[in-house]
Design a protein around this motif. Sequence first.
Motif, short mmCIF file in Angstrom:
data_model
loop_
_atom_site.label_atom_id
_atom_site.label_comp_id
_atom_site.label_asym_id
_atom_site.label_seq_id
_atom_site.Cartn_x
_atom_site.Cartn_y
_atom_site.Cartn_z
N ILE A 253 27.69 34.12 -54.12
CA ILE A 253 26.62 33.78 -53.18
C ILE A 253 27.07 34.05 -51.75
O ILE A 253 26.33 34.64 -50.94
CB ILE A 253 26.20 32.31 -53.35
N LYS A 254 28.29 33.65 -51.42
CA LYS A 254 28.80 33.86 -50.06
C LYS A 254 28.97 35.34 -49.76
O LYS A 254 28.74 35.79 -48.64
CB LYS A 254 30.14 33.12 -49.90
N GLU A 255 29.36 36.11 -50.77
CA GLU A 255 29.57 37.55 -50.57
C GLU A 255 28.25 38.27 -50.28
O GLU A 255 28.19 39.16 -49.43
CB GLU A 255 30.21 38.14 -51.82
N LEU A 256 27.19 37.89 -50.97
CA LEU A 256 25.91 38.58 -50.81
C LEU A 256 25.05 38.00 -49.69
O LEU A 256 24.06 38.63 -49.29
CB LEU A 256 25.11 38.51 -52.13
N TYR A 257 25.40 36.83 -49.19
CA TYR A 257 24.56 36.18 -48.18
C TYR A 257 24.28 37.07 -46.97
O TYR A 257 23.13 37.18 -46.54
CB TYR A 257 25.23 34.87 -47.76
N PRO A 258 25.27 37.75 -46.37
CA PRO A 258 24.97 38.57 -45.18
C PRO A 258 24.24 39.87 -45.51
O PRO A 258 23.81 40.58 -44.60
CB PRO A 258 26.36 38.87 -44.59
N ALA A 259 24.11 40.21 -46.81
CA ALA A 259 23.58 41.52 -47.20
C ALA A 259 22.13 41.46 -47.64
O ALA A 259 21.58 42.47 -48.09
CB ALA A 259 24.44 42.10 -48.33
N GLY A 260 21.49 40.31 -47.53
CA GLY A 260 20.12 40.17 -48.02
C GLY A 260 19.13 41.06 -47.30
O GLY A 260 19.26 41.35 -46.10
N VAL A 261 18.12 41.52 -48.03
CA VAL A 261 17.06 42.35 -47.45
C VAL A 261 15.77 42.10 -48.21
O VAL A 261 15.79 41.90 -49.43
CB VAL A 261 17.43 43.86 -47.50
N SER A 262 14.67 42.05 -47.50
CA SER A 262 13.35 41.94 -48.12
C SER A 262 12.40 42.87 -47.38
O SER A 262 12.56 43.12 -46.19
CB SER A 262 12.82 40.50 -48.09
N MET A 263 11.40 43.37 -48.10
CA MET A 263 10.46 44.32 -47.51
C MET A 263 9.07 44.03 -48.06
O MET A 263 8.90 43.77 -49.25
CB MET A 263 10.88 45.76 -47.82
N GLY A 264 8.09 44.06 -47.19
CA GLY A 264 6.71 43.83 -47.59
C GLY A 264 5.78 44.83 -46.95
O GLY A 264 5.99 45.26 -45.81
N GLY A 265 4.74 45.22 -47.68
CA GLY A 265 3.79 46.20 -47.18
C GLY A 265 2.51 45.56 -46.70
O GLY A 265 2.09 44.51 -47.19
N TYR A 266 1.89 46.18 -45.73
CA TYR A 266 0.63 45.70 -45.17
C TYR A 266 -0.34 46.87 -45.08
O TYR A 266 0.03 47.98 -44.69
CB TYR A 266 0.84 45.10 -43.79
N GLY A 267 -1.59 46.61 -45.44
CA GLY A 267 -2.61 47.64 -45.37
C GLY A 267 -3.89 47.09 -44.77
O GLY A 267 -3.93 45.98 -44.23
N GLU A 268 -4.95 47.86 -44.88
CA GLU A 268 -6.24 47.48 -44.31
C GLU A 268 -7.30 47.57 -45.39
O GLU A 268 -7.48 48.62 -46.02
CB GLU A 268 -6.60 48.41 -43.15
N GLY A 269 -7.99 46.47 -45.66
CA GLY A 269 -9.03 46.47 -46.66
C GLY A 269 -10.26 47.22 -46.18
O GLY A 269 -10.61 47.17 -45.00
N ALA A 270 -10.91 47.94 -47.07
CA ALA A 270 -12.12 48.67 -46.71
C ALA A 270 -13.26 47.69 -46.48
O ALA A 270 -13.52 46.81 -47.30
CB ALA A 270 -12.48 49.67 -47.80
N SER A 271 -13.95 47.83 -45.36
CA SER A 271 -15.05 46.93 -45.04
C SER A 271 -16.31 47.34 -45.80
O SER A 271 -16.50 48.51 -46.13
CB SER A 271 -15.32 46.95 -43.54
N THR A 272 -17.18 46.37 -46.07
CA THR A 272 -18.43 46.61 -46.78
C THR A 272 -19.56 45.90 -46.04
O THR A 272 -19.33 44.94 -45.31
CB THR A 272 -18.37 46.09 -48.23
N PRO A 273 -20.80 46.34 -46.25
CA PRO A 273 -21.93 45.68 -45.59
C PRO A 273 -22.29 44.33 -46.18
O PRO A 273 -23.15 43.63 -45.65
CB PRO A 273 -23.08 46.68 -45.77
N THR A 274 -21.63 43.95 -47.28
CA THR A 274 -21.90 42.64 -47.87
C THR A 274 -21.56 41.55 -46.86
O THR A 274 -20.49 41.58 -46.26
CB THR A 274 -21.06 42.44 -49.14
#
Length: 294
Positions: A253-274
Amino acid sequence: MADQLRRRGPVLRQGWPTGKHLLPPFNARCGELLIKKGAEKLGIKVLAKPLAVLSQAYDGRPPCHYCGACNYGCDTRSRYSALEVVVPKLQGLPNFTLRPNAAVHTVLMDPATGKARGVTYIDTQNRLEYEAYGKVVVLAASLVESVRILFNSRDREYPQGLANSSGTLGRYLTEHVAFNDIGGFLPQLAGRPTTNDDGPGESCLYIPRYHFGHKANKKYLRGWRFDFYTGCGEGAGPGARLPGFGSAYKKKIKELYPAGVSMGGYGEGASTPTPSIHTRSRSWTKCTARSRRF
């Protein structure tokens, strides 16, 4: 890596957004530089993330001191917010009055000019309705609340609500779409000493919206944006997800603690007239005891 980062600071800013009104970007964390290096091999741009945080002193406000408590408010006003930056300036003006606990209900219109002349608002403490007048009315109550106020402002002249002669009000709501995060660790950083990687409360780099592999596909609209977070932070890091027990497990746990990485994607939803935002009849939305002018 940290020494390289300090030496290469000015070089890293080449090709990043610049301008006379922009402060220099924050130096990136070691893990962010590794992601930048890998992304560039694929032809994907990685840029400095625009942040409402000061990297240098500005307008009497000191730069960020990396306390990592951005979500709880900024004591030094290094992070911009209307409450901490704009309101204190306005409070020094003789013609400014801050009215707390006031929920704006409708926009008042001048029948002679067809322009806004004020607003009605409800005091959330005594539940009474008041009126405030001005030469200019700025409706800036964010997306949903602004639409609600416009719907509430309907009358004989505007039976569908203000700014709604086309019937478009409340439709075509466009939301940001967030994808599930992926997490892991960067082998190059495993085992390095623990450091304070809080930074300015956000990642310093990001991948702006792009169409990787879809440039020629005209049927594909818009694109993706990716945020990533690396380094030492809250929690035990990626090693805590691994099975194990005892001293060997703690060491991992101590060895990997400084090496953590996370990634998330963001997009745009298509709008509708509803219709995305609805409102009930005026008899339901107006809930006041009596009216008083202010």
